[in-house]
Design a protein around this motif. Structure first.
Motif, mmCIF file in Angstrom:
data_model
loop_
_atom_site.group_PDB
_atom_site.id
_atom_site.type_symbol
_atom_site.label_atom_id
_atom_site.label_comp_id
_atom_site.label_asym_id
_atom_site.label_seq_id
_atom_site.Cartn_x
_atom_site.Cartn_y
_atom_site.Cartn_z
ATOM 1 N N GLU A 109 36.971 87.143 51.134
ATOM 2 C CA GLU A 109 37.712 85.942 50.759
ATOM 3 C C GLU A 109 38.668 86.218 49.608
ATOM 4 O O GLU A 109 38.386 87.030 48.728
ATOM 5 C CB GLU A 109 36.749 84.819 50.367
ATOM 6 N N ALA A 110 39.794 85.514 49.643
ATOM 7 C CA ALA A 110 40.770 85.567 48.556
ATOM 8 C C ALA A 110 41.221 84.146 48.257
ATOM 9 O O ALA A 110 41.454 83.356 49.174
ATOM 10 C CB ALA A 110 41.962 86.434 48.930
ATOM 11 N N ALA A 111 41.348 83.837 46.984
ATOM 12 C CA ALA A 111 41.695 82.475 46.585
ATOM 13 C C ALA A 111 43.195 82.236 46.538
ATOM 14 O O ALA A 111 43.635 81.082 46.608
ATOM 15 C CB ALA A 111 41.090 82.157 45.223
ATOM 16 N N ASN A 112 43.988 83.306 46.440
ATOM 17 C CA ASN A 112 45.431 83.156 46.275
ATOM 18 C C ASN A 112 46.112 84.476 46.631
ATOM 19 O O ASN A 112 45.458 85.453 47.043
ATOM 20 C CB ASN A 112 45.765 82.731 44.840
ATOM 21 N N TRP A 113 47.448 84.497 46.468
ATOM 22 C CA TRP A 113 48.199 85.705 46.820
ATOM 23 C C TRP A 113 47.748 86.901 45.992
ATOM 24 O O TRP A 113 47.594 88.012 46.524
ATOM 25 C CB TRP A 113 49.692 85.465 46.653
ATOM 26 N N ARG A 114 47.533 86.702 44.729
ATOM 27 C CA ARG A 114 47.080 87.822 43.881
ATOM 28 C C ARG A 114 45.767 88.396 44.403
ATOM 29 O O ARG A 114 45.583 89.616 44.447
ATOM 30 C CB ARG A 114 46.918 87.337 42.435
ATOM 31 N N ILE A 116 44.722 88.318 47.479
ATOM 32 C CA ILE A 116 45.007 89.024 48.721
ATOM 33 C C ILE A 116 45.503 90.432 48.434
ATOM 34 O O ILE A 116 45.047 91.412 49.039
ATOM 35 C CB ILE A 116 46.048 88.244 49.548
ATOM 36 N N VAL A 117 46.439 90.558 47.499
ATOM 37 C CA VAL A 117 46.994 91.868 47.147
ATOM 38 C C VAL A 117 45.891 92.811 46.665
ATOM 39 O O VAL A 117 45.860 93.999 47.021
ATOM 40 C CB VAL A 117 48.089 91.709 46.074
ATOM 41 N N GLU A 118 44.979 92.289 45.876
ATOM 42 C CA GLU A 118 43.871 93.108 45.383
ATOM 43 C C GLU A 118 42.966 93.559 46.527
ATOM 44 O O GLU A 118 42.512 94.704 46.554
ATOM 45 C CB GLU A 118 43.075 92.332 44.339
ATOM 46 N N GLU A 119 42.717 92.658 47.478
ATOM 47 C CA GLU A 119 41.803 92.975 48.572
ATOM 48 C C GLU A 119 42.381 94.015 49.534
ATOM 49 O O GLU A 119 41.628 94.779 50.146
ATOM 50 C CB GLU A 119 41.439 91.703 49.338
ATOM 51 N N ILE A 120 43.698 94.042 49.688
ATOM 52 C CA ILE A 120 44.304 94.966 50.656
ATOM 53 C C ILE A 120 44.820 96.245 50.006
ATOM 54 O O ILE A 120 45.420 97.085 50.687
ATOM 55 C CB ILE A 120 45.445 94.298 51.442
ATOM 56 N N ALA A 121 44.564 96.414 48.715
ATOM 57 C CA ALA A 121 45.151 97.546 47.983
ATOM 58 C C ALA A 121 44.770 98.899 48.589
ATOM 59 O O ALA A 121 45.566 99.843 48.552
ATOM 60 C CB ALA A 121 44.715 97.490 46.519
ATOM 61 N N ALA A 122 43.586 99.007 49.166
ATOM 62 C CA ALA A 122 43.124 100.292 49.690
ATOM 63 C C ALA A 122 43.559 100.539 51.133
ATOM 64 O O ALA A 122 43.286 101.613 51.689
ATOM 65 C CB ALA A 122 41.601 100.373 49.598
ATOM 66 N N ILE A 184 47.196 98.603 62.853
ATOM 67 C CA ILE A 184 46.695 97.700 61.818
ATOM 68 C C ILE A 184 45.320 98.145 61.345
ATOM 69 O O ILE A 184 44.442 98.463 62.157
ATOM 70 C CB ILE A 184 46.634 96.253 62.369
ATOM 71 N N ASP A 185 45.116 98.162 60.032
ATOM 72 C CA ASP A 185 43.792 98.508 59.504
ATOM 73 C C ASP A 185 43.157 97.375 58.694
ATOM 74 O O ASP A 185 42.017 97.509 58.228
ATOM 75 C CB ASP A 185 43.833 99.800 58.677
ATOM 76 N N VAL A 186 43.861 96.250 58.540
ATOM 77 C CA VAL A 186 43.289 95.070 57.905
ATOM 78 C C VAL A 186 44.126 93.862 58.327
ATOM 79 O O VAL A 186 45.342 93.974 58.497
ATOM 80 C CB VAL A 186 43.249 95.200 56.356
ATOM 81 N N ILE A 187 43.462 92.739 58.534
ATOM 82 C CA ILE A 187 44.147 91.501 58.927
ATOM 83 C C ILE A 187 44.030 90.496 57.785
ATOM 84 O O ILE A 187 42.947 90.333 57.204
ATOM 85 C CB ILE A 187 43.542 90.914 60.215
ATOM 86 N N VAL A 188 45.129 89.837 57.473
ATOM 87 C CA VAL A 188 45.142 88.819 56.422
ATOM 88 C C VAL A 188 45.457 87.481 57.090
ATOM 89 O O VAL A 188 46.471 87.350 57.775
ATOM 90 C CB VAL A 188 46.187 89.131 55.342
ATOM 91 N N VAL A 212 40.841 89.702 55.567
ATOM 92 C CA VAL A 212 40.947 89.017 54.278
ATOM 93 C C VAL A 212 41.328 87.577 54.577
ATOM 94 O O VAL A 212 42.402 87.304 55.121
ATOM 95 C CB VAL A 212 41.991 89.683 53.369
ATOM 96 N N MET A 213 40.435 86.643 54.239
ATOM 97 C CA MET A 213 40.598 85.243 54.607
ATOM 98 C C MET A 213 40.961 84.425 53.369
ATOM 99 O O MET A 213 40.225 84.422 52.377
ATOM 100 C CB MET A 213 39.306 84.716 55.219
ATOM 101 N N LEU A 214 42.105 83.760 53.438
ATOM 102 C CA LEU A 214 42.516 82.889 52.340
ATOM 103 C C LEU A 214 41.627 81.651 52.339
ATOM 104 O O LEU A 214 41.487 80.965 53.355
ATOM 105 C CB LEU A 214 43.976 82.496 52.511
ATOM 106 N N VAL A 215 41.032 81.367 51.210
ATOM 107 C CA VAL A 215 40.106 80.243 51.089
ATOM 108 C C VAL A 215 40.843 78.937 51.352
ATOM 109 O O VAL A 215 41.973 78.737 50.890
ATOM 110 C CB VAL A 215 39.458 80.230 49.693
#
Length: 244
Positions: A109-114, A116-122, A184-188, A212-215
């Motif tokens: 889960e991600a609460a906002n754009w920031r 999301i960026v952190e979750e997909i960094a790798a 694709i290696d991750v879906i947002v 990565v799912m936006l809350v």
């Protein structure tokens, strides 16, 4: 006859609007496509905030507002609640249930754009299904990533991003083809719920891909809430009959 104002822009709202006739009003934002086959009145554009919506409700003899906007259109939902309260008009809402994770899912889960960026960094090849928001960040793509962005309207990409303009529903075969072709290696995704865009989650489960799912934002309460358009339409048709 008292009028109903249907706040839409979603497939659920359109399903209701197709059964409405004049003098009822289907309202969509200026960014949405205007349906050409509706018997009800269609209104395009904003209201000018809460005050503008209150004025519209009074000036147009609106007896009921039905909020069938997107689950992430929290600002419009809040404005509708405030305006209906001030105008003394009931508010109903169509609130599509969120998707629920299943065995084999890897959801973060991600609460906002920031977040999301952190979750997909790798990761290196994310697929964004968030609508237009990633388009505002095309100049921020890390050197290690190439983005695939799917949204409703055409938009110019760049050397590090492919933009796909497409409108659901999407099937599993098409989602497999897209995810494999773009490596694709991750879906947002937004947790939009519903069947129209759910296939990507099934493919992610098959491929072992993280999502990565936006809350979802919290939405104001309504006098009546429906989890699918058919039940809302039944209640709406009964309301229409009782107010003629």
């Amino acid at each position: 006859m008292k009028r109903v104002l249907l706040l839409g822009g979603t497939g659920d709202a359109l399903a209701i609007a197709r059964r409405l006739t004049k003098p009822h009003v289907y309202s969509i934002a200026g960014l949405a496509r205007v349906p050409a086959d509706l018997a009800c009145e269609v209104r395009v554009g904003g209201f000018g905030g809460v005050a503008g919506l209150i004025n519209y409700l009074h000036a147009n003899d609106i007896a009921l507002v039905v909020d069938a906007t997107h689950p992430y259109a929290a600002r419009m939902s809040r404005h509708a609640r405030e305006a209906c309260t001030a105008a003394g008009i009931p508010l109903w809402a169509v609130r599509r249930p969120a998707w629920q994770s299943q065995p084999g899912d890897d959801w973060r889960e991600a609460a906002n754009w920031r977040g999301i960026v952190e979750e997909i960094a790798a990761f290196h090849r994310p697929l964004f299904t968030l609508g237009r928001e990633p388009l505002a960040h095309l100049d921020e793509i890390p050197a290690s990533q190439h983005w695939t962005i799917r949204c409703l309207d055409p938009h110019e990409g760049n050397a590090r991003a492919d933009i796909i303009d497409a409108r659901g529903p999407f099937d599993i075969g098409g989602e497999r083809a897209l995810i494999d072709a773009a490596r694709i290696d991750v879906i947002v995704s937004k947790n939009s719920g519903g069947k129209a865009t759910e296939a990507k989650l099934a493919v992610a489960r098959e491929r072992g891909l993280p999502v990565v799912m936006l809350v979802r934002p919290s939405l104001p309460a309504a006098e009546r809430e429906f989890d699918e358009p058919a039940s809302a339409l039944d209640a709406l048709l009964a309301f229409d009959t009782n107010t003629q």
